[in-house]
Write an enzyme that holds these catalytic residues in place. Structure first.
Site: not given
Ligand code: GLN
Length: 498
Positions: A81, A156, A180
């Site tokens: 990532k 994400s 995410s």
């Molecule tokens: N979707 C969640 C957010 O927008 C979690 C994102 C994540 O786990 N990095 O914060």
């Protein structure tokens, strides 16, 4: 050795082939790099390919194998990532702010990977600074879901999930702050694990919300996820939140637990029904529960009223608060992008941040700054921390009675591009089932339990008490085998990947 169809092999099979001299790591790397460049035209899972690095690493692995060494991930291609630093490699967080940032050091997780013989294929797309649930908030364009190219892969870590689901690579790393890893794993039909907070070093992970962030593996099955976990886990003095008592995970799942003796709690408030989810998803998820019961699992309903009702509220104060502090460093002076049109210092800061960050990141910074400001700190931030404690305590209590808790990973399957982009709250609700584990620091995983009517994968989440990652993997292994054998699963691989 014929190296056709290498992409359909598991990571552990590739490592065996390389360790036994049946194929060289350089051959494997070339095969996957070539495949990546063709397939990624459609999927856009990658921000960059690390071709030179991959070939150099592969040659080094081949040398070690020649010298008689055996490596856990010998020649196994992996995608990282793009918020995890790989030395001398672009690490952008899918943000204009870091578009040209070259990491000056290596993260602990990736240095462990290279030592174990893994090969870096490239850096994967994400929602900017990991804020989002669809990978649409990337400054470099969205990643597509391999099961349906008109739909999101989740987020994400959408790039890492799509890269594995489309068999561009057998393994990848993601980060999970509120879901995410698990949510995109669910939407892409693969395995995604968020280990216990403190078990994986965050050194070299670009911080979003430090008290919630955790790195973890994506793989096509539990066995490969366990192998990757065993390589990256461990105490790291370079991360002050890394735990000294991190277990030495075995490379293989031992499956010591007996499904019939397992105390399984189905989280009542997270169950799907006709009001909160599409009918076919409700039906299919319920069928997966039935298949577990048929296999002899004893499942009791359990209620977690505080965690389910308040997790999202708490998360959207704590995470933006930490983000507003962590992202203060992107000021046009110390890091990355700078707006050169401003005539003096303050306008330079303001314009750099206004132009360098995307809309969602700016929204988070503003919420966080507000929640931390002196007039509101007690009412918002302090209150959120108090409720966070209550959530942890609620889980601790429930885990005195249960070994694992289960729920859907998300209340939906992959949605079309643009569906939730103009409605932040709808986007935030994607994580209703995943966020509680981050707030309480628990290990949690998403595995595939079937497909909806559109042939889109359905994610199934298991959680365990803090530190019980091994128990979680053991139980998930049984669940995986039951789901694989049940009629729910027609095809494990999206056609684009074959
Ligand atoms: N979707 C969640 C957010 O927008 C979690 C994102 C994540 O786990 N990095 O914060």
């Amino acid at each position: 050795m014929a190296n056709s169809q290498l992409h359909l092999k598991k990571a552990r099979e590739i490592a065996d082939l390389v360790n036994n001299g049946k194929i060289t790591a350089v051959e494997v790397a070339k095969y996957f790099l070539e495949r990546a460049k063709i397939l990624d035209e459609k999927v856009n899972a990658f921000n960059s390919f690390t071709t030179e690095l991959a070939l150099k690493q592969a040659a080094e692995v081949d040398q070690k194998i020649k010298n008689g060494e055996k490596l856990l991930l010998a020649g196994v291609p992996i995608a990282i990532k793009d918020n995890i630093c790989v030395e001398n490699t672009k690490t952008t967080c899918s943000s204009k702010m870091l578009e040209n940032f070259i990491a000056p050091y290596e993260s602990t997780v990736t240095s462990k990977l290279w030592a174990a013989g893994a090969i870096c294929i490239g850096k994967t797309n994400l929602d900017e600074f990991a804020m989002g649930s669809s990978t649409e908030h990337s400054a470099f364009g969205p990643t597509r879901n391999p099961w349906d190219l008109n739909r999101v892969p989740g987020g994400s870590s959408g790039g890492s999930a799509a890269a594995v689901a489309s068999r561009i690579v057998p393994l990848s790393l993601g980060s999970d702050t509120g879901g995410s890893i698990r949510q995109p794993a669910g939407l892409c039909g693969i395995v995604g694990l968020k280990p216990s907070y403190g078990f994986i070093s965050r050194f070299g992970l670009i911080a979003f919300a430090s008290s919630l962030d955790q790195i973890g593996p994506f793989a096509t099955d539990l066995e490969d996820a366990q192998l990757l976990l065993s390589v990256i886990a461990g105490h790291d003095p370079k991360d002050s939140t890394s735990l000294k008592n991190t277990p030495a995970f075995k490379a293989q799942i031992e499956n010591k637990s007996n499904l019939k003796n397992l105390k399984i709690g189905l989280i009542k408030e997270l169950m799907l029904n006709e009001e909160n989810a599409p009918a076919d998803l409700v039906l299919k998820f319920n069928e997966s529960i039935k298949s577990l019961k048929l296999a002899g699992a004893e499942i009791k309903e359990v209620s977690l009223p505080i965690s389910t009702a308040h997790a999202l509220d708490v998360y959207y104060i704590v995470a933006p608060a930490e983000a507003s502090s962590n992202l203060a460093r992107y000021d046009g002076v110390r890091y990355g992008y700078r707006d050169e049109t401003a005539l003096s210092l303050n306008p330079m800061y303001a314009q750099t941040r206004a132009k360098g960050f995307g809309k969602e990141v700016i929204r988070r910074i503003m919420i966080g700054t507000y929640a931390l400001s002196s007039g509101y700190y007690d009412a918002y931030y302090k209150k959120a921390l108090q409720v966070r404690r209550l959530i942890s305590e609620e889980f601790e209590k429930v885990f005195t009675e249960f070994d694992v808790l289960i729920s859907p990973t998300s209340p939906m399957t992959a949605f079309p591009f643009g569906d939730k982009l103009n409605d932040p709250l709808a986007m935030y609700l994607c994580d209703i089932a995943t966020i509680p584990a981050n707030l309480a620091g628990l290990p949690a995983i998403s595995i595939n339990c079937g497909f909806d009517e559109k042939n889109l994968p359905i994610g199934f989440q298991l959680m365990a008490a803090h530190g019980q990652d091994e128990k979680l993997m053991d139980a998930s292994f049984d669940f995986q085998n039951i789901f694989k054998n049940s009629s729910n699963i027609q095809s494990q691989i999206p056609s684009i990947a074959l």
